[in-house]
Design a protein around this motif. Sequence first.
Motif, PDB file in Angstrom:
ATOM      1  N   SER A 130      34.171  40.004   0.713  1.00  0.00           N
ATOM      2  CA  SER A 130      35.033  38.616   0.208  1.00  0.00           C
ATOM      3  C   SER A 130      34.793  38.069  -0.972  1.00  0.00           C
ATOM      4  CB  SER A 130      34.805  37.605   1.578  1.00  0.00           C
ATOM      5  OG  SER A 130      33.553  37.246   1.374  1.00  0.00           O
ATOM      6  N   VAL A 131      33.490  38.267  -1.542  1.00  0.00           N
ATOM      7  CA  VAL A 131      33.261  37.653  -2.838  1.00  0.00           C
ATOM      8  C   VAL A 131      33.341  38.778  -3.900  1.00  0.00           C
ATOM      9  CG1 VAL A 131      31.792  35.697  -1.600  1.00  0.00           C
ATOM     10  CG2 VAL A 131      30.571  37.814  -2.378  1.00  0.00           C
ATOM     11  N   ILE A 132      32.784  39.820  -3.563  1.00  0.00           N
ATOM     12  CA  ILE A 132      32.540  40.828  -4.688  1.00  0.00           C
ATOM     13  C   ILE A 132      33.869  41.613  -5.065  1.00  0.00           C
ATOM     14  CG2 ILE A 132      31.532  42.968  -5.376  1.00  0.00           C
ATOM     15  CD1 ILE A 132      29.673  40.587  -5.020  1.00  0.00           C
ATOM     16  N   SER A 133      34.952  41.870  -4.276  1.00  0.00           N
ATOM     17  CA  SER A 133      35.965  42.501  -4.622  1.00  0.00           C
ATOM     18  C   SER A 133      36.810  41.445  -5.537  1.00  0.00           C
ATOM     19  CB  SER A 133      36.990  42.726  -3.642  1.00  0.00           C
ATOM     20  OG  SER A 133      36.312  43.713  -2.455  1.00  0.00           O
ATOM     21  N   PRO A 134      37.220  40.161  -5.302  1.00  0.00           N
ATOM     22  CA  PRO A 134      37.501  39.404  -6.485  1.00  0.00           C
ATOM     23  C   PRO A 134      37.005  39.265  -7.661  1.00  0.00           C
ATOM     24  CG  PRO A 134      37.579  38.294  -4.337  1.00  0.00           C
ATOM     25  CD  PRO A 134      36.702  39.493  -4.085  1.00  0.00           C
ATOM     26  N   VAL A 135      35.716  39.150  -7.663  1.00  0.00           N
ATOM     27  CA  VAL A 135      34.999  39.233  -8.918  1.00  0.00           C
ATOM     28  C   VAL A 135      35.285  40.502  -9.869  1.00  0.00           C
ATOM     29  CG1 VAL A 135      32.545  39.807  -8.202  1.00  0.00           C
ATOM     30  CG2 VAL A 135      33.013  38.279 -10.040  1.00  0.00           C
ATOM     31  N   TYR A 136      35.034  41.565  -9.044  1.00  0.00           N
ATOM     32  CA  TYR A 136      35.092  42.975  -9.719  1.00  0.00           C
ATOM     33  C   TYR A 136      36.489  42.988 -10.213  1.00  0.00           C
ATOM     34  CZ  TYR A 136      35.695  47.814 -10.185  1.00  0.00           C
ATOM     35  OH  TYR A 136      36.000  48.969 -10.729  1.00  0.00           O
ATOM     36  N   ILE A 137      37.618  42.571  -9.536  1.00  0.00           N
ATOM     37  CA  ILE A 137      38.944  42.762 -10.137  1.00  0.00           C
ATOM     38  C   ILE A 137      39.100  42.053 -11.333  1.00  0.00           C
ATOM     39  CG2 ILE A 137      41.339  41.996  -9.498  1.00  0.00           C
ATOM     40  CD1 ILE A 137      40.670  42.946  -6.581  1.00  0.00           C
ATOM     41  N   SER A 138      38.438  40.515 -11.258  1.00  0.00           N
ATOM     42  CA  SER A 138      38.761  39.609 -12.258  1.00  0.00           C
ATOM     43  C   SER A 138      38.110  40.315 -13.494  1.00  0.00           C
ATOM     44  CB  SER A 138      38.054  38.412 -11.913  1.00  0.00           C
ATOM     45  OG  SER A 138      36.826  38.308 -11.667  1.00  0.00           O
ATOM     46  N   GLU A 139      36.978  41.067 -13.385  1.00  0.00           N
ATOM     47  CA  GLU A 139      36.141  41.597 -14.299  1.00  0.00           C
ATOM     48  C   GLU A 139      36.728  42.881 -15.129  1.00  0.00           C
ATOM     49  OE1 GLU A 139      31.764  39.704 -13.450  1.00  0.00           O
ATOM     50  OE2 GLU A 139      31.984  41.693 -13.158  1.00  0.00           O
ATOM     51  N   VAL A 140      37.773  43.524 -14.526  1.00  0.00           N
ATOM     52  CA  VAL A 140      38.399  44.480 -15.077  1.00  0.00           C
ATOM     53  C   VAL A 140      39.895  44.573 -15.368  1.00  0.00           C
ATOM     54  CG1 VAL A 140      36.599  46.006 -14.000  1.00  0.00           C
ATOM     55  CG2 VAL A 140      38.809  45.731 -12.931  1.00  0.00           C
ATOM     56  N   THR A 141      40.220  43.157 -15.423  1.00  0.00           N
ATOM     57  CA  THR A 141      41.686  43.159 -15.672  1.00  0.00           C
ATOM     58  C   THR A 141      41.995  42.046 -16.729  1.00  0.00           C
ATOM     59  OG1 THR A 141      41.544  41.276 -13.825  1.00  0.00           O
ATOM     60  CG2 THR A 141      42.452  43.629 -13.037  1.00  0.00           C
ATOM     61  N   PRO A 142      43.134  42.095 -17.283  1.00  0.00           N
ATOM     62  CA  PRO A 142      43.505  41.306 -18.473  1.00  0.00           C
ATOM     63  C   PRO A 142      43.766  39.720 -17.991  1.00  0.00           C
ATOM     64  CG  PRO A 142      44.889  43.138 -18.495  1.00  0.00           C
ATOM     65  CD  PRO A 142      44.159  43.476 -17.186  1.00  0.00           C
ATOM     66  N   ALA A 143      43.428  38.717 -18.819  1.00  0.00           N
ATOM     67  CA  ALA A 143      43.677  37.483 -18.515  1.00  0.00           C
ATOM     68  C   ALA A 143      45.050  37.148 -18.121  1.00  0.00           C
ATOM     69  CB  ALA A 143      43.222  36.576 -19.468  1.00  0.00           C
ATOM     70  N   SER A 144      46.043  37.782 -18.682  1.00  0.00           N
ATOM     71  CA  SER A 144      47.473  37.508 -18.690  1.00  0.00           C
ATOM     72  C   SER A 144      47.948  37.747 -17.402  1.00  0.00           C
ATOM     73  CB  SER A 144      48.366  38.228 -19.647  1.00  0.00           C
ATOM     74  OG  SER A 144      48.282  39.575 -19.641  1.00  0.00           O
ATOM     75  N   ILE A 145      47.278  38.818 -16.500  1.00  0.00           N
ATOM     76  CA  ILE A 145      47.733  39.377 -15.174  1.00  0.00           C
ATOM     77  C   ILE A 145      46.759  39.038 -14.125  1.00  0.00           C
ATOM     78  CG2 ILE A 145      49.735  40.601 -16.056  1.00  0.00           C
ATOM     79  CD1 ILE A 145      47.744  43.080 -15.677  1.00  0.00           C
TER      80      ILE A 145
END
Length: 478
Positions: A130-145
């Motif tokens: 619940s906490v690691i999947s969102p932070v991982y995704i946020s750390e590998v994706t562009p800010a615009s999307i």
Amino acid sequence: MTDYMRGTGNASDAATVNHGFIAAIVAVATIGGFMFGYDSGVINGTQKGLEAAFDLGRLGIGVNVGAILVGSAIGAFGAGRLADRIGRRNTMMLAAALFLVSALLAGAASSSAVFILARIIGGLGVGAASVISPVYISEVTPASIRGRLTSVQQVMIITGLTGAFVANFALARYAGGSTAPFWLGFPAWRWMFWLQAIPALIYLVALFVIPESPRFLVAKGREQQAHDVLTRLFGRAEADRKVVEIRNSLAADHHKPKLSDLVDKTTGKIRPILWAGIGLAIFQQLVGINVVFYYGATLWEAVGFSEDYALQTNILSGVLSIAACLFTIATVDKIGRKPLLLIGSAGMAVTLALVAYAFSTAVTGANGAVSLPGNNGILALVSANLYVIFFNASWGPVMWVMLGEMFPNQIRGSGLAVSGFAQWIANAAISVSFPALAVSPGLAVTYTGYAFFAAISFFFVKALVNETKGRELEDMAG
């Protein structure tokens, strides 16, 4: 690995976002969301089997259902810190292994104690995912999307929930009831848990093919590896820039991330950003959403629905939830996070109040059957599903989006640990208390309380939550 595979083969690649690679990473990471949803939702529809197998009363059902939440709180708190030590990907792998063990053990449980242990183990995986999947995704994706890609996590959570509902319905329908014998002579409710082992194994294997978070790699001094990952994601020129940005964002603190970083060293007080994260996490649960997810079948049977129709109603709620999440994916990076939260709070307050009114009219017939008179059954059903839509178009995905991106790099793991822990404690309080509250003071008063918290959440967001749309992670301040 060749330059072509790394996306560095020519100059034109330098400014090109590798959308295919990012999509593949997000697809794998969000299987954790699917498992989060499946493991949370599988209990819905198994409660008759648990009651019969382990001779449970209302309190016993509440404890068995709520056991996963104990593990989830511990998993969420531990995962944020663990991810700072061993990495985001390795922490997700551990969660996948826990899901697998839990599925096999819960289905085979010979006593309530063994079942509770199995669900706590599964909860550790749920909390971590619940906490690691969102932070991982946020750390590998562009800010615009970033917002829309992180919102996929909620789609997968609801897909997992709906998948569990569909599997439970199919097994119960085919076997002739959740407690009826099925394959190999085992009752259908046990197979409801065992089926979870299939997606858990897929998740574990798939995690071997995605890279570690570049921000974690920089924090560990593995800048060349981070540069390689960033090059595959965004091209060489952007990788050069981002490595410097990440390094600079961490430079102010020359120590490993720790919980004490959550205290502002100049004032000696807890950082305001942490209070905002805790508030978002708690309010997401105080509106009562997991009563629908965990007790949906029991809830609808309590007001006169048959088991078969109650399970079908769960599926309808799941489908509507997915549709609402798809709306959020399309709008969160355009409308913004805060407006969606405000709309969701207002919508949930109104629809929950209507559900409470409908339940207040419930009558008990001469044979003890409960029903809602006139059109109030339709009012309850429509209002409850509108409530689910408002939640999943706002607080469901957006809370996870914000927790994954709102904290500065140095305190992201610690902030997630504390906020995630608070979220699961609130979840446990709401979920474990519901069976008793449904009896006294009753469904009408209980849902009035959830409506009250939805209304309060509107003012909380308006006063304390700041917009994060379009901001780079390295620009977050707290």
